[in-house]
Design a protein around this motif. Structure first.
Motif, PDB file in Angstrom:
ATOM      1  N   GLN A   6       0.830  -1.206   0.000  1.00  0.00           N
ATOM      2  CA  GLN A   6       0.000   0.000   0.000  1.00  0.00           C
ATOM      3  C   GLN A   6       0.863   1.254   0.000  1.00  0.00           C
ATOM      4  N   LYS A   7       1.937   1.224   0.782  1.00  0.00           N
ATOM      5  CA  LYS A   7       2.846   2.372   0.808  1.00  0.00           C
ATOM      6  C   LYS A   7       3.512   2.572  -0.552  1.00  0.00           C
ATOM      7  N   ILE A   8       3.919   1.474  -1.169  1.00  0.00           N
ATOM      8  CA  ILE A   8       4.543   1.567  -2.498  1.00  0.00           C
ATOM      9  C   ILE A   8       3.551   2.120  -3.511  1.00  0.00           C
ATOM     10  N   TYR A   9       2.304   1.653  -3.418  1.00  0.00           N
ATOM     11  CA  TYR A   9       1.274   2.124  -4.349  1.00  0.00           C
ATOM     12  C   TYR A   9       1.083   3.636  -4.246  1.00  0.00           C
ATOM     13  N   GLN A  13       1.917   6.587  -6.940  1.00  0.00           N
ATOM     14  CA  GLN A  13       0.871   7.506  -7.374  1.00  0.00           C
ATOM     15  C   GLN A  13       1.334   8.960  -7.249  1.00  0.00           C
ATOM     16  N   LEU A  14       1.782   9.321  -6.066  1.00  0.00           N
ATOM     17  CA  LEU A  14       2.198  10.709  -5.837  1.00  0.00           C
ATOM     18  C   LEU A  14       3.414  11.079  -6.677  1.00  0.00           C
ATOM     19  N   PHE A  15       4.415  10.206  -6.686  1.00  0.00           N
ATOM     20  CA  PHE A  15       5.635  10.513  -7.417  1.00  0.00           C
ATOM     21  C   PHE A  15       5.396  10.530  -8.923  1.00  0.00           C
ATOM     22  N   GLY A  51      -5.604  13.290 -11.396  1.00  0.00           N
ATOM     23  CA  GLY A  51      -5.054  12.052 -11.966  1.00  0.00           C
ATOM     24  C   GLY A  51      -4.996  10.938 -10.933  1.00  0.00           C
ATOM     25  N   ILE A  52      -4.565  11.281  -9.712  1.00  0.00           N
ATOM     26  CA  ILE A  52      -4.511  10.277  -8.644  1.00  0.00           C
ATOM     27  C   ILE A  52      -5.905   9.762  -8.317  1.00  0.00           C
ATOM     28  N   THR A  53      -6.869  10.683  -8.260  1.00  0.00           N
ATOM     29  CA  THR A  53      -8.242  10.295  -7.921  1.00  0.00           C
ATOM     30  C   THR A  53      -8.839   9.365  -8.965  1.00  0.00           C
ATOM     31  N   TYR A 131      -0.364  -0.832 -14.228  1.00  0.00           N
ATOM     32  CA  TYR A 131      -1.029  -1.353 -13.034  1.00  0.00           C
ATOM     33  C   TYR A 131      -1.757  -2.664 -13.331  1.00  0.00           C
ATOM     34  N   THR A 132      -2.496  -2.697 -14.433  1.00  0.00           N
ATOM     35  CA  THR A 132      -3.276  -3.887 -14.764  1.00  0.00           C
ATOM     36  C   THR A 132      -2.375  -5.062 -15.086  1.00  0.00           C
ATOM     37  N   THR A 133      -1.319  -4.818 -15.858  1.00  0.00           N
ATOM     38  CA  THR A 133      -0.413  -5.910 -16.228  1.00  0.00           C
ATOM     39  C   THR A 133       0.245  -6.505 -14.993  1.00  0.00           C
ATOM     40  N   TYR A 134       0.694  -5.632 -14.080  1.00  0.00           N
ATOM     41  CA  TYR A 134       1.345  -6.117 -12.861  1.00  0.00           C
ATOM     42  C   TYR A 134       0.419  -7.039 -12.079  1.00  0.00           C
ATOM     43  N   HIS A 135      -0.831  -6.590 -11.865  1.00  0.00           N
ATOM     44  CA  HIS A 135      -1.751  -7.388 -11.070  1.00  0.00           C
ATOM     45  C   HIS A 135      -2.275  -8.604 -11.839  1.00  0.00           C
ATOM     46  N   TYR A 136      -2.345  -8.498 -13.149  1.00  0.00           N
ATOM     47  CA  TYR A 136      -2.763  -9.650 -13.953  1.00  0.00           C
ATOM     48  C   TYR A 136      -1.728 -10.765 -13.850  1.00  0.00           C
ATOM     49  N   VAL A 137      -0.453 -10.383 -13.970  1.00  0.00           N
ATOM     50  CA  VAL A 137       0.629 -11.366 -13.840  1.00  0.00           C
ATOM     51  C   VAL A 137       0.676 -11.923 -12.424  1.00  0.00           C
TER      52      VAL A 137
END
Length: 374
Positions: A6-9, A13-15, A51-53, A131-137
């Motif tokens: 969660q922290k990485i996410y 997002q912010l960075f 964009g984050i929202t 994001y989708t590719t990471y979680h799909y894999v």
């Protein structure tokens, strides 16, 4: 999602959005004659949060409906539609504000709108696909891990059943043999009862232990062979030859007993005039080698051992990994010459070979030192 992910996410997002928007803002300032523009800075900050929202809402939607579990041909249209919707929202929010702040750029409408869509589309495409590719894999990897764990649990359950059960036919025959000895040879009957009791106790304890020392397993085999000799008498001959260095190696409980039982059931008992069973152990290149030879014809492996032979290989792989091996084959005359035996045999011979690696260098040294002490 655990706290570290969660922290990485949120950091990404912010960075990520801050870097993207601020690079565009700096480029605008450098190109502009007026220099620093606070209104443009406020708009840039607003776009960062927008964009984050939007992308966070996409994340919630992706997780809510488990899109990553969908097959690719069903996931792809949803991802593309999401990119288009997110890009359109960013465009619709920015155009009215930009038209007031930078009217000079809107002289070429509607091409400017298409440019907005393409620009935001590229940003959203990068984020959504990443994001989708990471979680799909990750989802597919987790699914594979779950399948492996399920297979492992199934194999372990099968192995426990195999370890904890003696062949009921053997117990029945052993009791009949002991009953015949009660009047003929009471001392031998008492000894046989003790041996059967040892076998039953080891069978009950087998599912509580993954491995036992080879010397303990051999005692089980010796008790089993002694009971079978009461039944087969002169038709069964046996010999056990162990390297002293192998006595303390860890082996799966009831594994050798199962193989010896299989050798008698499908080999010795069907041979005219009986036969022999021989068990040998040695160490070769820091690995334990166990050889079980018996009179018999291998034939179909399923018919000649079935569940027991299949689970021997599975249990070895489960406990020791791919370095552990199990092979069973029909010896030819050349093999029998290479493996001299103290037992006389004129018929066909089946050989089962087991290879078990040292679980650690310390265990191997312990086995060698223990044999020297003894």
């Amino acid at each position: 999602m655990d706290m570290s992910k969660q922290k990485i996410y949120w950091f990404c997002q912010l960075f990520g959005w801050s870097l993207l928007i601020m690079v565009e803002y700096v480029a605008y300032v450098l190109e502009s004659d007026s220099g620093f523009d606070p209104d443009a800075l406020y708009l840039a900050i607003a776009n960062i949060f927008l964009g984050i929202t939007l992308t966070h809402l996409y994340r919630l939607m992706l997780r809510r409906w488990n899109w990553v579990r969908l097959p690719f041909f069903r996931l792809a249209p949803r991802v593309l539609l999401s990119i288009c919707v997110l890009s359109l929202i960013m465009t619709m929010v920015n155009i009215p504000v930009d038209r007031k702040l930078f009217p000079q750029y809107f002289s070429e409408e509607p091409w400017i709108i298409i440019g907005y869509l393409i620009s935001w589309g590229k940003s959203m495409l990068t984020w959504v696909l990443s994001y989708t590719t990471y979680h799909y894999v990750e989802e597919n990897r987790n699914a594979e891990i779950e399948k492996i764990l399920l297979k492992t649990n199934i194999r372990e359950t099968e192995a426990k059943v195999l370890r904890s059960q003696l062949n009921p036919h053997f117990v029945f025959n052993a009791l009949n043999s002991i009953r015949a000895l009660v009047y003929e040879n009471p001392t031998k009957a008492q000894q046989s009862i003790t041996q059967l009791s040892n076998l039953l106790r080891n069978s009950l304890l087998a599912d509580r232990r993954k491995t036992v020392e080879l010397r303990e397993e051999i005692k089980t085999v010796e008790d089993y062979l002694a009971l079978e000799k009461v039944r087969y008498e002169e038709r069964l001959d046996s010999h056990i030859d162990l390297d002293g260095r192998t006595l303390f190696w860890q082996v799966p409980p009831m594994m050798l007993q199962t193989l010896v039982e299989n050798a008698i059931k499908h080999g010795v008992s069907t041979a005219v005039g009986g036969g022999f069973v021989e068990v040998r152990s040695t160490i070769v290149t820091d690995k334990l080698h166990i050889i079980i030879r018996n009179t018999g014809v291998l034939g179909d492996k399923e018919a000649s051992g079935g569940f027991g032979l299949a689970n021997t290989a599975q249990r070895l792989e489960l406990l020791y990994g791919p370095e552990a091996q199990f092979h069973i084959f029909q010896e030819d005359s050349r093999d029998q010459t290479d493996r001299p035996s103290v037992l006389h045999n004129n018929g066909p011979v089946v050989c089962a070979e087991i290879t078990i690696p040292a679980q650690s260098e310390g265990m191997f040294r312990k086995s060698v030192s223990q044999s020297v002490i003894q």
